[in-house]
Design a protein around this motif. Structure first.
Motif, mmCIF file in Angstrom:
data_model
loop_
_atom_site.group_PDB
_atom_site.id
_atom_site.type_symbol
_atom_site.label_atom_id
_atom_site.label_comp_id
_atom_site.label_asym_id
_atom_site.label_seq_id
_atom_site.Cartn_x
_atom_site.Cartn_y
_atom_site.Cartn_z
ATOM 1 N N THR A 559 0.632 -1.115 -0.040
ATOM 2 C CA THR A 559 0.024 0.090 0.243
ATOM 3 C C THR A 559 0.718 1.238 -0.105
ATOM 4 O O THR A 559 0.639 2.156 -0.397
ATOM 5 C CB THR A 559 -0.786 0.081 1.278
ATOM 6 O OG1 THR A 559 -1.662 -1.244 1.317
ATOM 7 C CG2 THR A 559 -1.784 1.258 1.414
ATOM 8 N N ASN A 560 2.038 1.261 0.784
ATOM 9 C CA ASN A 560 2.891 2.537 0.580
ATOM 10 C C ASN A 560 3.371 2.926 -0.564
ATOM 11 O O ASN A 560 3.458 3.876 -0.795
ATOM 12 C CB ASN A 560 4.138 2.298 1.637
ATOM 13 C CG ASN A 560 3.648 2.111 3.293
ATOM 14 O OD1 ASN A 560 2.456 2.813 3.491
ATOM 15 N ND2 ASN A 560 4.183 1.415 3.950
ATOM 16 N N GLU A 563 0.653 4.435 -2.525
ATOM 17 C CA GLU A 563 0.436 5.812 -1.983
ATOM 18 C C GLU A 563 1.591 6.669 -2.533
ATOM 19 O O GLU A 563 1.307 7.802 -3.054
ATOM 20 C CB GLU A 563 0.601 5.956 -0.452
ATOM 21 C CG GLU A 563 -0.711 5.179 -0.034
ATOM 22 C CD GLU A 563 -0.706 5.186 1.637
ATOM 23 O OE1 GLU A 563 0.478 5.638 2.330
ATOM 24 O OE2 GLU A 563 -1.545 4.632 2.247
ATOM 25 N N THR A 594 -5.930 5.073 -5.884
ATOM 26 C CA THR A 594 -5.030 5.796 -4.932
ATOM 27 C C THR A 594 -4.661 7.157 -5.529
ATOM 28 O O THR A 594 -4.549 8.267 -4.599
ATOM 29 C CB THR A 594 -3.668 4.877 -4.577
ATOM 30 O OG1 THR A 594 -4.061 3.589 -4.016
ATOM 31 C CG2 THR A 594 -3.053 5.772 -3.540
ATOM 32 N N GLU A 601 -7.854 10.099 2.176
ATOM 33 C CA GLU A 601 -7.220 9.794 3.794
ATOM 34 C C GLU A 601 -6.727 11.127 4.233
ATOM 35 O O GLU A 601 -7.280 11.004 5.469
ATOM 36 C CB GLU A 601 -6.190 8.758 3.293
ATOM 37 C CG GLU A 601 -5.500 8.361 4.818
ATOM 38 C CD GLU A 601 -4.653 7.221 4.631
ATOM 39 O OE1 GLU A 601 -3.752 6.988 5.475
ATOM 40 O OE2 GLU A 601 -4.702 6.594 3.346
ATOM 41 N N ASN A 605 -8.602 12.161 7.886
ATOM 42 C CA ASN A 605 -7.880 12.344 8.964
ATOM 43 C C ASN A 605 -8.126 13.613 9.575
ATOM 44 O O ASN A 605 -8.078 13.942 11.001
ATOM 45 C CB ASN A 605 -6.320 12.147 8.769
ATOM 46 C CG ASN A 605 -6.162 10.607 8.537
ATOM 47 O OD1 ASN A 605 -6.668 9.841 9.234
ATOM 48 N ND2 ASN A 605 -5.065 10.424 7.589
ATOM 49 N N THR A 644 -8.377 -0.783 2.344
ATOM 50 C CA THR A 644 -6.880 -0.396 2.654
ATOM 51 C C THR A 644 -6.979 1.162 3.151
ATOM 52 O O THR A 644 -6.621 1.415 4.263
ATOM 53 C CB THR A 644 -5.840 -0.320 1.435
ATOM 54 O OG1 THR A 644 -5.813 -1.511 0.975
ATOM 55 C CG2 THR A 644 -4.597 -0.058 2.056
ATOM 56 N N THR A 645 -7.781 2.320 2.652
ATOM 57 C CA THR A 645 -7.674 3.488 3.144
ATOM 58 C C THR A 645 -8.395 3.619 4.351
ATOM 59 O O THR A 645 -8.217 4.163 5.330
ATOM 60 C CB THR A 645 -8.327 4.373 2.113
ATOM 61 O OG1 THR A 645 -7.668 4.391 0.841
ATOM 62 C CG2 THR A 645 -8.593 5.541 2.484
ATOM 63 N N ASN A 648 -6.562 2.086 7.244
ATOM 64 C CA ASN A 648 -5.261 3.119 7.575
ATOM 65 C C ASN A 648 -6.004 4.353 8.636
ATOM 66 O O ASN A 648 -5.658 4.495 9.488
ATOM 67 C CB ASN A 648 -4.764 3.855 6.426
ATOM 68 C CG ASN A 648 -4.015 2.716 5.733
ATOM 69 O OD1 ASN A 648 -3.671 1.657 6.252
ATOM 70 N ND2 ASN A 648 -3.684 2.971 4.234
ATOM 71 N N VAL A 651 -6.920 3.224 11.873
ATOM 72 C CA VAL A 651 -5.798 2.941 12.899
ATOM 73 C C VAL A 651 -5.855 4.402 13.675
ATOM 74 O O VAL A 651 -5.531 4.584 14.765
ATOM 75 C CB VAL A 651 -4.344 2.761 12.132
ATOM 76 C CG1 VAL A 651 -3.293 2.917 13.299
ATOM 77 C CG2 VAL A 651 -4.726 1.284 11.576
ATOM 78 N N THR A 652 -6.086 5.380 13.037
ATOM 79 C CA THR A 652 -6.124 6.596 13.369
ATOM 80 C C THR A 652 -7.102 6.862 14.438
ATOM 81 O O THR A 652 -6.744 7.527 15.454
ATOM 82 C CB THR A 652 -6.038 8.069 12.403
ATOM 83 O OG1 THR A 652 -5.177 7.711 11.585
ATOM 84 C CG2 THR A 652 -5.847 9.366 12.935
#
Length: 904
Positions: A559-560, A563, A594, A601, A605, A644-645, A648, A651-652
């Protein structure tokens, strides 16, 4: 059995030059009955070999097959198991012991008898026969026959054959003429010799008599030889005549062969030409469509699609060996390549124009409007624009995109990059506007009737605050004080800064009403509900339009890496227009998503940070909602962009939730109490109740219930520790009162909410409440009858030192006069006055919120009566016959307590 024996002899042993002498139907001992046959055989060629052969039916059961064979010379022992009783079991000892069970005892005995005969006749090494009846062996080989068995041929073991009728008649005639042959063999032999000599003489005479005929025969043979020589001469002349004819026929045959070969070559050449014409000839209509076809109308697109498919078929035809060396084939292939290049260039140019037109059309809808008007349009309902018409128009070109992908991957990749560039800018604009509206709705800046259209974009206070939340890192960079100011204004100045447990540098969470939190929950859910179909629709369109499979195996692209993909990342994934095997088409879909939705994302956030800034309890709502949407997305496709998004972002959210819990525990530890006022219910105890009530309503049937249970355990333990800490530091309020009231409140909260993971803490809270209530009552009751308490404590101390109870009155400090003196100091009036003072003191200690005054007072009444009874018991035991009694009774105590409680 005879039919089986015949079939085995015919099918198995005759082809191997063997004769079958005996057969027995057996199965292995101790196992499932899978029948087979043991056969005793001899070879028909010399030297004779004797074998024991195992034969079984095939799995299909339609024929027999030979499975195992043992040489009879390798047989060491034959064990019949029992020589007396009938027993179908027997063992054969070869290289190992084979245990068998015959279908009948008769077959077993017959087979063993045959083995014994063959051993006696053919083997020097004799086999051991154990547990075999001697009668059976005697019957098998009668006395007097051993010599014949040993010296005869293999016919000795065959069955007896009867004489036919003619042989019987000849023997009878011979025996009638020589009746004495039985008694005198020598005379019979001499007679037969004389008769033989007579016969020989007769034969010689017959031969001599036929000499004349022999001479005639020899003469005829000479004449026949002469005739043969003449025939041979004629045949030689005929052969010479036919030789010339043969040469002429050979020439004719060779000519026919050349004609046939020429015809064959012509047919093959025609077949090759027809193959090339049929497979490498493109219709003029298709050529015209590729060169000039209309790519704007549905009919023109269909014609171009059919022509492109036909061109691809012509280019991909599997040429036969040698075709690629033909000049015409090379010219046609070059023509096809030029057509492909020309159409691919025209198609790519047209699709790029379509992308630009669609993008320009969408932007023109907002032309002349600033962001404030755009936000006003979406302020009523928080929605994202629908791109279905755009997708519908482009899907007409899906088959042409597939053709372009298969024929010219470079142009296909260029279109992919251009599409991502246009769409990423478009979605970035729409999504940022969408999140702008969500943030304004969350902060509630329109509560006082302000309209978006009247707020200039650059001068809007909301814009000034939310700009600080944008950025690639997704972190808050704005001023905390300015956001606090905005939040306070948006809530109608109902909230104020506080140093309470849940303040966390922001507004006081205890001042937030249910409507505010419900509004935030609805807005956050609406945001996720709008983003999810938008991403799924775009991903489905990308898969259909660019012909990418969504259900292939996932490659190693992380995924990184996706991105960090820029405009050239896709080109690095492919080499010279051919897809690399290390990157699956599913990875390409995720990379494109992506790039197109790169702002989702960070915006999520930022929105989460804003929600957490407004109220730290919002992390509970966000954790539940986000977990549900992640679970839904993973059920569809665990490796998709959306899954995936959201994972992530989850997690936040989980970190914010953990941070909320940690900050609550931290501020519990840092809480300070006033030294001049009574403590009452501690703020963090009340706020734990608020947190638990809110959490139970939010996490009902939620997937992340386990996270909440862990947080409960941490918080409740921190609450217990902090309550004890505050109680120990309290100066104005007694420690037992602080512990009693707060643990009573905690117990009531846990009982009402029925949190299963906190059952042990609920019991502990109840126990602590009960213990400190009793401690406080006992301690406080020492005040109304202080001297009397001290007196009887001294009496009990003397008794504890070993003085007998009836002798305590002889102690100077505890004699009867001293007792009467102490009792006189506490008449009923004084007792009532002391109880009244005690009630007032308890009233000052206890807080009004928990309303435990009557409970404590009733416990004190019971304890006071218990002490009264205890004092009377000591007087009766230590001062017997003294007639000393208290100046007030239990009924007086009840009346005093009741009147005091009513008067206050």
């Amino acid at each position: 059995m005879t039919a089986i024996k015949h079939a085995l002899q015919r099918d198995i042993f005759t082809p191997n030059d063997e004769r079958l002498l005996s057969i027995v139907n057996v199965c292995k001992a101790g196992k499932k009955k899978r029948n087979c046959f043991l056969c005793a055989t001899v070879t028909t060629e010399r030297p004779v070999q004797v074998n024991v052969v195992k034969v079984k039916k095939s799995d299909k059961g339609d024929f027999y097959k030979r499975q195992t064979a043992w040489a009879l010379r390798d047989l060491a022992v034959v064990d019949a198991k029992d020589a007396v009783k009938e027993n179908p079991e027997f063992d054969l000892h070869f290289d190992k012991v084979y245990k068998w069970v015959a279908s009948s005892t008769v077959e077993k005995n017959t087979f063993i008898s045959c083995i014994w005969k063959l051993n006696q006749r053919y083997l020097r090494k004799k086999i051991d026969f154990i547990n075999v009846s001697s009668q059976l062996l005697e019957e098998s080989v009668p006395s007097g026959e051993n010599q014949s068995v040993a010296g005869g041929d293999e016919e000795a073991v065959d069955e007896y054959q009867e004489l036919n009728a003619r042989e019987e008649q000849d023997i009878e005639i011979m025996m009638e003429g020589c009746e004495y042959a039985i008694s005198n063999a020598e005379a019979f032999a001499e007679k037969l010799s004389r008769e033989l000599q007579v016969l020989d003489g007769a034969n010689i005479q017959s031969i001599m008599a036929s000499e004349k005929q022999v001479n005639i025969l020899m003469k005829l043979l000479d004449e026949a030889l002469k005739e043969v020589d003449q025939i041979e001469l004629k045949l030689s002349s005929y052969e010479e005549m036919l030789q010339s004819v043969k040469e002429q026929m050979d020439q004719i045959s060779e000519s026919n062969h050349l004609i046939h070969l020429s015809n064959t070559n012509n047919v093959k050449l025609l077949s090759e030409i027809e193959f090339l014409v049929n497979h490498m000839d493109l219709a003029k209509g298709h050529i015209k469509a590729l060169q000039e076809g209309d790519l704007t109308s549905s009919r023109g697109i269909e014609a171009c699609t059919n022509a492109a498919d036909a061109l691809l078929q012509c280019m991909n035809v599997a040429l036969r060996p040698g075709h690629d060396m033909l000049h015409a084939v090379k010219q046609q292939q070059q023509r096809f390549s030029d057509l492909r290049e020309q159409f691919a260039r025209r198609l790519a140019s047209h699709l790029n124009s379509v992308f630009v037109q669609q993008f320009t059309l969408i932007l023109s809808l907002t032309k002349g409007h600033d962001q404030s008007s755009t936000l006003a349009q979406h302020s009523v309902e928080l929605t994202l624009p629908n791109h279905h018409p755009f997708h519908r128009d482009l899907l007409r070109y899906a088959k042409l995109m597939e053709w372009l992908k298969n024929t010219d991957y470079g142009k296909y990749e260029g279109l992919t990059k251009n599409y991502m560039d246009y769409l990423s800018r478009l979605y970035e604009r729409e999504i940022k506007d969408f999140f702008e509206v969500a943030k304004i709705k969350m902060t509630g800046t329109t509560r006082e009737g302000k309209k978006f259209a009247t707020l200039p974009r650059k001068e809007s206070a909301v814009k000034q605050e939310t700009e600080s939340l944008h950025g690639s890192s997704g972190k808050l960079t704005g001023s905390t004080s300015s956001l606090n100011k905005l939040s306070v204004q948006s809530s109608g100045n109902r909230r104020s800064q506080s140093s309470s447990l849940l303040d966390m540098g922001n507004m006081s969470a205890s001042d937030l009403d249910v409507a505010d939190r419900t509004k935030f929950d609805k807005i956050f859910e609406q945001v996720l509900s709008e983003l999810e179909p938008l991403c799924l629709a775009e991903q489905d369109f990308i898969s259909k339009f660019f012909k990418l499979q969504q259900h292939q195996s996932i490659s190693g692209t992380t995924t990184n890496e996706a991105e960090e993909m820029d405009g050239g990342a896709l080109s690095r994934s492919y080499n010279s227009g051919v897809p690399q095997t290390i990157s699956s088409e599913k990875d390409m879909i995720r990379q494109m998503m992506t790039k197109i939705f790169r702002c989702i994302e960070p915006e999520l956030n930022n929105l989460i940070a804003l929600g957490d800034k407004i109220d730290s309890f919002n992390s509970l709502y966000m954790l539940v909602k986000m977990s549900h949407h992640v679970w839904t997305a993973q059920n569809v496709d665990p490796a998709s962009f959306l899954s995936t998004t959201l994972g992530n972002v989850l997690v936040t959210v989980k970190r914010n939730f953990d941070k909320c819990i940690s900050n609550q525990m931290k501020q519990m530890d840092e809480v300070k109490i006033s030294k001049k006022s009574k403590v009452g219910i501690l703020p963090f105890v009340a706020e734990f109740e608020e947190f638990a009530a809110l959490a139970e309503s939010i996490f009902k049937n939620a997937e992340r219930r386990g996270d909440l249970d862990k947080a409960y355990i941490k918080l409740i333990r921190a609450v217990f520790v902090s309550v004890e800490k505050v109680a120990n530091e309290s100066q104005k309020t007694p420690r037992d009162v602080v512990m009693m009231e707060n643990f009573h409140h905690i117990f009531a909260t846990l009982s009402r909410l029925k949190i299963s993971c906190l059952e042990a803490e609920k019991k502990e809270a109840k126990q602590k409440y009960t213990d400190h209530l009793q401690s406080y009552v006992i301690y406080s009751l020492g005040q109304p009858l202080e001297k009397l308490n001290h007196f009887f404590e001294g009496v009990e101390a003397r008794v504890a030192q070993g003085i007998r109870e009836e002798e305590v009155s002889y102690q100077l400090a505890f004699n009867k006069q001293e007792l009467r003196k102490v009792i006189k100091e506490y008449p009923g009036k004084e007792v009532k006055k002391g109880l009244d003072n005690l009630y007032k003191k308890v009233d000052k200690h206890l807080c009004e919120e928990e309303n435990l005054l009557q409970v404590v007072w009733h416990s004190m009444q019971d304890e006071f009566i218990r002490q009264y009874k205890h004092f009377e018991g000591l007087i009766a035991r230590c001062y017997p016959g003294s007639g000393i009694t208290m100046e007030f009774t239990i009924q007086d105590i009840l009346d005093y307590c009741s009147s005091i409680a009513q008067s206050h």
